[in-house]
Design a protein around this motif. Structure first.
Motif, PDB file in Angstrom:
ATOM      1  N   LEU A 118       0.779  -1.238   0.000  1.00 35.51           N
ATOM      2  CA  LEU A 118       0.000   0.000   0.000  1.00 35.51           C
ATOM      3  C   LEU A 118       0.812   1.291   0.000  1.00 35.51           C
ATOM      4  O   LEU A 118       0.280   2.345  -0.341  1.00 35.51           O
ATOM      5  CB  LEU A 118      -0.935   0.014   1.223  1.00 35.51           C
ATOM      6  N   LEU A 158       1.078   3.822  -3.183  1.00 34.18           N
ATOM      7  CA  LEU A 158      -0.140   4.269  -3.862  1.00 34.18           C
ATOM      8  C   LEU A 158      -0.390   5.759  -3.613  1.00 34.18           C
ATOM      9  O   LEU A 158      -0.263   6.232  -2.495  1.00 34.18           O
ATOM     10  CB  LEU A 158      -1.335   3.435  -3.396  1.00 34.18           C
ATOM     11  N   TYR A 176      -3.192   7.333  -3.699  1.00 28.85           N
ATOM     12  CA  TYR A 176      -4.526   7.557  -3.155  1.00 28.85           C
ATOM     13  C   TYR A 176      -4.705   6.591  -1.981  1.00 28.85           C
ATOM     14  O   TYR A 176      -3.992   5.593  -1.868  1.00 28.85           O
ATOM     15  CB  TYR A 176      -5.602   7.305  -4.223  1.00 28.85           C
ATOM     16  N   GLU A 177      -5.674   6.882  -1.129  1.00 30.24           N
ATOM     17  CA  GLU A 177      -5.871   6.042   0.045  1.00 30.24           C
ATOM     18  C   GLU A 177      -6.590   4.749  -0.338  1.00 30.24           C
ATOM     19  O   GLU A 177      -7.540   4.758  -1.113  1.00 30.24           O
ATOM     20  CB  GLU A 177      -6.670   6.796   1.114  1.00 30.24           C
ATOM     21  N   VAL A 178      -6.098   3.642   0.199  1.00 24.86           N
ATOM     22  CA  VAL A 178      -6.688   2.320  -0.034  1.00 24.86           C
ATOM     23  C   VAL A 178      -6.877   1.637   1.310  1.00 24.86           C
ATOM     24  O   VAL A 178      -6.002   1.679   2.162  1.00 24.86           O
ATOM     25  CB  VAL A 178      -5.765   1.456  -0.938  1.00 24.86           C
ATOM     26  N   ALA A 203      -7.584  -2.076   2.959  1.00 23.37           N
ATOM     27  CA  ALA A 203      -7.448  -3.479   2.581  1.00 23.37           C
ATOM     28  C   ALA A 203      -7.604  -4.387   3.795  1.00 23.37           C
ATOM     29  O   ALA A 203      -7.502  -3.934   4.941  1.00 23.37           O
ATOM     30  CB  ALA A 203      -6.082  -3.715   1.931  1.00 23.37           C
ATOM     31  N   GLU A 238      -8.071  -5.534  -1.527  1.00 21.04           N
ATOM     32  CA  GLU A 238      -8.267  -4.087  -1.413  1.00 21.04           C
ATOM     33  C   GLU A 238      -9.767  -3.863  -1.522  1.00 21.04           C
ATOM     34  O   GLU A 238     -10.362  -4.161  -2.549  1.00 21.04           O
ATOM     35  CB  GLU A 238      -7.540  -3.353  -2.540  1.00 21.04           C
ATOM     36  N   ARG A 267     -11.201   2.228  -2.259  1.00 23.81           N
ATOM     37  CA  ARG A 267     -10.228   3.201  -2.757  1.00 23.81           C
ATOM     38  C   ARG A 267     -10.811   4.577  -2.554  1.00 23.81           C
ATOM     39  O   ARG A 267     -12.001   4.790  -2.725  1.00 23.81           O
ATOM     40  CB  ARG A 267      -9.947   3.000  -4.244  1.00 23.81           C
ATOM     41  N   ALA A 323     -10.671   7.579   2.422  1.00 22.85           N
ATOM     42  CA  ALA A 323     -11.424   6.513   1.767  1.00 22.85           C
ATOM     43  C   ALA A 323     -12.605   6.179   2.668  1.00 22.85           C
ATOM     44  O   ALA A 323     -12.438   6.009   3.873  1.00 22.85           O
ATOM     45  CB  ALA A 323     -10.558   5.275   1.549  1.00 22.85           C
ATOM     46  N   HIS A 346      -4.636   0.349   5.937  1.00 23.26           N
ATOM     47  CA  HIS A 346      -4.847   1.392   4.941  1.00 23.26           C
ATOM     48  C   HIS A 346      -3.640   2.303   4.926  1.00 23.26           C
ATOM     49  O   HIS A 346      -2.853   2.336   5.870  1.00 23.26           O
ATOM     50  CB  HIS A 346      -6.160   2.150   5.168  1.00 23.26           C
TER      51      HIS A 346
END
Length: 180
Positions: free
Chosen positions: A73, A76, A78-80, A82, A97, A100, A106, A129
């Motif tokens: 993670l 990335l 952008y925020e994810v 998982a 995941e 998003r 997120a 995350h």
């Protein structure tokens, strides 16, 4: 000398290694072959972590889960959000995941996390995350969603073992902070 110059231009090791292969290859002194070697070395590291989790052995070291989530993670933009789904012996069933978001958030829906746990027949789950800003300090919203998820998962008898926040440096464990 080449290594020092590349690190300075990229703003450090993470800035250098998070670049895709074509961007690495375009750096002066690196070229396509060395760029591909760096990308291949990173991929080997990722696969090593993934294989350690997928071997069917019990996940007894929470740090391994944090390292795995960091590798998946951190880069990335952008925020994810998982999940690592675990069986009754804390062996990894799956990684997904689930949500998003944007650069700074997120939206997490407990109902969907519960549905995925039930679909995998998970007995436990580890959440993770990323914060693209790099700050691993849990926000008020992070703590609130963790509490909501813990309550929702408890209703279906799925244990929430930890929630990691990934950014610069080691991942932050909400369990270690006493937030679970």
């Amino acid at each position: 000398e080449l290594g020092r110059r590349l690190l300075a231009e990229a703003g450090g090791l993470r800035g250098l290694l998070d670049r895709p292969a074509p961007a690495l290859a375009s750096l002066p002194g690196l070229g396509p072959v060395r760029g591909c070697r760096l990308v291949a070395a990173l991929e080997l590291g990722s696969r090593h972590l993934a294989q350690a989790l997928a071997r069917g052995e019990a996940l007894t070291d929470p740090g391994l889960a944090g390292e795995y989530l960091t590798r998946r993670l951190r880069a990335l933009p952008y925020e994810v959000f998982a999940c690592l789904f675990l069986d009754t012996r804390h062996r990894v069933i799956a990684f997904e995941e689930l949500f998003r978001g944007t650069l700074d958030g997120a939206e997490v829906h407990p109902r969907e996390v519960v549905q995925r746990c039930l679909a995998h027949h998970a007995a436990a789950v580890i959440l993770g995350h990323n914060h693209p800003s790099g700050c691993t300090e849990p926000s008020v919203a992070d703590r609130a969603v963790t509490a909501r998820l813990k309550q929702a998962l408890a209703l279906v008898e799925v244990r929430l073992l930890d929630h990691f926040i990934v950014g610069e440096g080691p991942a932050c464990s909400l369990a270690r902070l006493g937030a679970l």
